[in-house]
Scaffold this motif. Structure first.
Motif, PDB file in Angstrom:
ATOM      1  N   LEU A 119      34.770  20.256  41.739  1.00  0.00           N
ATOM      2  CA  LEU A 119      36.056  20.015  42.397  1.00  0.00           C
ATOM      3  C   LEU A 119      36.979  19.212  41.488  1.00  0.00           C
ATOM      4  N   CYS A 120      36.435  18.214  40.811  1.00  0.00           N
ATOM      5  CA  CYS A 120      37.235  17.412  39.879  1.00  0.00           C
ATOM      6  C   CYS A 120      37.722  18.258  38.711  1.00  0.00           C
ATOM      7  N   VAL A 121      36.827  19.109  38.184  1.00  0.00           N
ATOM      8  CA  VAL A 121      37.208  19.979  37.073  1.00  0.00           C
ATOM      9  C   VAL A 121      38.288  20.954  37.507  1.00  0.00           C
ATOM     10  N   GLY A 122      38.095  21.591  38.666  1.00  0.00           N
ATOM     11  CA  GLY A 122      39.068  22.557  39.159  1.00  0.00           C
ATOM     12  C   GLY A 122      40.423  21.935  39.416  1.00  0.00           C
ATOM     13  N   ASP A 123      40.447  20.756  40.039  1.00  0.00           N
ATOM     14  CA  ASP A 123      41.720  20.083  40.309  1.00  0.00           C
ATOM     15  C   ASP A 123      42.400  19.653  39.019  1.00  0.00           C
ATOM     16  N   LEU A 124      41.620  19.185  38.055  1.00  0.00           N
ATOM     17  CA  LEU A 124      42.189  18.703  36.806  1.00  0.00           C
ATOM     18  C   LEU A 124      42.851  19.828  36.038  1.00  0.00           C
ATOM     19  N   PHE A 125      42.197  20.984  35.963  1.00  0.00           N
ATOM     20  CA  PHE A 125      42.772  22.114  35.252  1.00  0.00           C
ATOM     21  C   PHE A 125      43.932  22.748  36.010  1.00  0.00           C
ATOM     22  N   SER A 126      43.861  22.741  37.327  1.00  0.00           N
ATOM     23  CA  SER A 126      44.854  23.449  38.128  1.00  0.00           C
ATOM     24  C   SER A 126      46.169  22.700  38.234  1.00  0.00           C
ATOM     25  N   VAL A 127      46.079  21.376  38.432  1.00  0.00           N
ATOM     26  CA  VAL A 127      47.258  20.632  38.841  1.00  0.00           C
ATOM     27  C   VAL A 127      47.819  19.754  37.743  1.00  0.00           C
ATOM     28  N   LEU A 128      46.959  19.149  36.950  1.00  0.00           N
ATOM     29  CA  LEU A 128      47.397  18.068  36.071  1.00  0.00           C
ATOM     30  C   LEU A 128      47.324  18.443  34.605  1.00  0.00           C
ATOM     31  N   ASP A 129      48.128  17.736  33.813  1.00  0.00           N
ATOM     32  CA  ASP A 129      48.179  17.926  32.369  1.00  0.00           C
ATOM     33  C   ASP A 129      47.662  16.664  31.715  1.00  0.00           C
ATOM     34  N   PHE A 130      46.408  16.730  31.255  1.00  0.00           N
ATOM     35  CA  PHE A 130      45.769  15.546  30.682  1.00  0.00           C
ATOM     36  C   PHE A 130      45.843  15.631  29.166  1.00  0.00           C
ATOM     37  N   PRO A 131      46.204  14.551  28.462  1.00  0.00           N
ATOM     38  CA  PRO A 131      46.617  14.652  27.077  1.00  0.00           C
ATOM     39  C   PRO A 131      45.538  14.911  26.046  1.00  0.00           C
ATOM     40  N   PHE A 132      44.304  14.467  26.257  1.00  0.00           N
ATOM     41  CA  PHE A 132      43.354  14.479  25.151  1.00  0.00           C
ATOM     42  C   PHE A 132      42.280  15.549  25.263  1.00  0.00           C
ATOM     43  N   LEU A 133      42.358  16.414  26.283  1.00  0.00           N
ATOM     44  CA  LEU A 133      41.425  17.529  26.405  1.00  0.00           C
ATOM     45  C   LEU A 133      39.969  17.092  26.336  1.00  0.00           C
ATOM     46  N   TYR A 134      39.607  16.130  27.194  1.00  0.00           N
ATOM     47  CA  TYR A 134      38.218  15.687  27.262  1.00  0.00           C
ATOM     48  C   TYR A 134      37.424  16.468  28.311  1.00  0.00           C
ATOM     49  N   PHE A 135      37.961  17.606  28.794  1.00  0.00           N
ATOM     50  CA  PHE A 135      37.362  18.279  29.945  1.00  0.00           C
ATOM     51  C   PHE A 135      35.942  18.762  29.684  1.00  0.00           C
ATOM     52  N   TYR A 136      35.634  19.087  28.455  1.00  0.00           N
ATOM     53  CA  TYR A 136      34.360  19.710  28.176  1.00  0.00           C
ATOM     54  C   TYR A 136      33.246  18.691  27.943  1.00  0.00           C
ATOM     55  N   ARG A 137      33.563  17.405  28.073  1.00  0.00           N
ATOM     56  CA  ARG A 137      32.561  16.371  27.894  1.00  0.00           C
ATOM     57  C   ARG A 137      32.307  15.732  29.245  1.00  0.00           C
ATOM     58  N   PHE A 138      31.109  15.968  29.806  1.00  0.00           N
ATOM     59  CA  PHE A 138      30.848  15.570  31.178  1.00  0.00           C
ATOM     60  C   PHE A 138      30.190  14.200  31.257  1.00  0.00           C
ATOM     61  N   HIS A 139      29.572  13.739  30.211  1.00  0.00           N
ATOM     62  CA  HIS A 139      28.878  12.464  30.253  1.00  0.00           C
ATOM     63  C   HIS A 139      28.478  12.079  28.851  1.00  0.00           C
ATOM     64  N   GLY A 140      28.193  10.811  28.656  1.00  0.00           N
ATOM     65  CA  GLY A 140      27.655  10.370  27.389  1.00  0.00           C
ATOM     66  C   GLY A 140      26.255   9.859  27.625  1.00  0.00           C
ATOM     67  N   SER A 141      25.507   9.668  26.603  1.00  0.00           N
ATOM     68  CA  SER A 141      24.165   9.141  26.811  1.00  0.00           C
ATOM     69  C   SER A 141      23.797   8.240  25.652  1.00  0.00           C
ATOM     70  N   CYS A 142      23.335   8.807  24.575  1.00  0.00           N
ATOM     71  CA  CYS A 142      22.974   8.022  23.414  1.00  0.00           C
ATOM     72  C   CYS A 142      24.044   8.214  22.349  1.00  0.00           C
ATOM     73  N   CYS A 143      23.839   7.616  21.175  1.00  0.00           N
ATOM     74  CA  CYS A 143      24.826   7.718  20.107  1.00  0.00           C
ATOM     75  C   CYS A 143      25.070   9.166  19.721  1.00  0.00           C
ATOM     76  N   ALA A 144      23.990   9.960  19.607  1.00  0.00           N
ATOM     77  CA  ALA A 144      24.135  11.374  19.248  1.00  0.00           C
ATOM     78  C   ALA A 144      24.989  12.100  20.270  1.00  0.00           C
ATOM     79  N   SER A 145      24.804  11.773  21.545  1.00  0.00           N
ATOM     80  CA  SER A 145      25.578  12.417  22.599  1.00  0.00           C
ATOM     81  C   SER A 145      27.055  12.084  22.468  1.00  0.00           C
ATOM     82  N   GLY A 146      27.355  10.823  22.124  1.00  0.00           N
ATOM     83  CA  GLY A 146      28.747  10.432  21.963  1.00  0.00           C
ATOM     84  C   GLY A 146      29.430  11.208  20.850  1.00  0.00           C
ATOM     85  N   PHE A 147      28.752  11.326  19.702  1.00  0.00           N
ATOM     86  CA  PHE A 147      29.322  12.073  18.588  1.00  0.00           C
ATOM     87  C   PHE A 147      29.422  13.563  18.902  1.00  0.00           C
ATOM     88  N   LEU A 148      28.370  14.108  19.503  1.00  0.00           N
ATOM     89  CA  LEU A 148      28.393  15.529  19.835  1.00  0.00           C
ATOM     90  C   LEU A 148      29.485  15.843  20.846  1.00  0.00           C
TER      91      LEU A 148
END
Length: 257
Positions: free
Chosen positions: A159-188
Motif C-alpha cells: 500500500l505504501c509503495v502503491g501510494d508513493l508511486f501513484s500520488v507523490l513525487d519523491f526526489p531520490f528514487l529510494y523506492f527499490y530499497r525496502f530495508h537495510g541490514s548489515c554494511c553489505a546491505s547498505g551498499f547493495l
C-alpha cells in the motif's frame, strides 16, 4: 549503445539479486529484525554514497527550496512505511511470495491512473492486473508456510509503495530499497537504487520493465535453492499466475512505448 544498455541491465539484475538475498539472509537466518535500525543504517549509507557520487559528478542533485521539501514530507512518511513493513514481511515470507504480493502495488498504480488520471488502459494491462490480484489473493490459502504477520506487513508495504508511486513525487528514487541490514546491505541497496535510475534513464519503459521482470525471476528462483521454502503445487500455481500477470504487464508496457 546497445552494449551499454545490456551492461546497465545486467548490473541492475546483479544488484537486485544480491540485495534481496543479502537482506533475506540477515533478516531470516541471522534473525536481525530491527526495522528502525535497518532504515537508519540504509539511509545513512545511502546518504553518504549519494553525497560522494554528487561530489564526483556521477549524479546531479538540484537544490530545492524549503517549500519543496515540505511537499516531500508525505512521501518521506510512506518511505518509512516501505522500509519498516518491507523488512517485517521479508523476514517472515519466502522471497517468491514476497515479490508476488509486492506486485499488487502495480495494480494500485494502474487503478489510480485509470480512475484519477483517466489514462487509457490496454486489455493486456487489465488482464495483467487481474492475474496479479488473483495470484496474491490465492497465496494465503495455499501457502504451506503461511505467516499472518508476514502477510499483514506485506499488505502495509505494498500500500505504501502503491501510494508513493501513484500520488507523490519523491526526489531520490529510494523506492527499490525496502530495508537495510548489515554494511553489505547498505551498499547493495544504494547501488541497486543507482542502477535503477540509470536503467530508467537509458531504456524505454517497456525495456526497463522487462529487465525488472527478469531480475525478479532469477531472484525468486535462486532464493528457493538458498533458503528454506516449501512450495506446494497450489503455491507454485499462484506464483506462476503472478509471473504471467507481470509478463503481460511487460508486454503492455513494450506495446505502448
Amino acid at each position: 549503445m546497445c552494449v551499454r544498455r545490456s551492461l546497465v541491465g545486467l548490473t541492475f539484475c546483479t544488484c537486485y539479486l544480491a540485495s534481496y538475498l543479502t537482506n533475506k539472509y540477515v533478516l531470516s537466518v541471522l534473525k536481525f529484525t530491527y526495522p528502525t535500525l535497518f532504515q537508519g543504517w540504509q539511509t545513512l549509507i545511502g546518504g553518504l554514497l549519494l553525497h560522494v557520487s554528487w561530489k564526483l559528478g556521477w549524479v546531479e542533485i538540484n537544490s530545492s527550496s524549503r517549500s519543496h521539501v515540505l511537499v516531500w514530507l508525505p512521501a518521506s512518511v510512506l518511505f518509512v512505511g516501505i522500509i519498516y513493513a518491507g523488512s517485517r514481511a521479508l523476514s517472515r515470507l519466502a522471497i517468491p511470495v514476497f515479490l508476488t504480493l509486492h506486485n499488487v502495488a502495480e495494480v494500485i498504480i494502474c487503478g489510480y491512473q485509470k480512475c484519477f488520471q483517466k489514462e487509457k488502459t490496454s486489455p493486456a494491462k487489465i488482464c495483467s492486473a487481474l492475474f496479479l490480484l488473483a495470484a496474491a489473493g490465492c497465496l494465503p490459502f495455499n501457502d504451506s508456510q503461511f505467516n499472518p504477520d508476514g502477510y499483514f506487513w506485506a499488505i502495509i508495504h505494498l500500500l505504501c509503495v502503491g501510494d508513493l508511486f501513484s500520488v507523490l513525487d519523491f526526489p531520490f528514487l529510494y523506492f527499490y530499497r525496502f530495508h537495510g541490514s548489515c554494511c553489505a546491505s547498505g551498499f547493495l541497496g544504494f547501488f541497486l537504487m543507482f542502477s535503477t535510475v540509470k536503467l530508467k534513464n537509458l531504456l524505454a519503459p517497456g525495456q526497463c520493465a522487462a529487465w525488472i521482470f527478469f531480475a525478479k525471476i532469477i531472484t525468486a528462483g535462486l532464493s528457493i535453492l538458498l533458503f528454506d521454502a516449501i512450495l506446494t503445487s497450489a503455491t507454485t500455481g499462484c506464483l506462476l499466475l503472478g509471473a504471467l500477470g507481470e509478463a503481460l504487464l511487460v508486454f503492455s508496457e513494450r506495446k505502448s512505448s
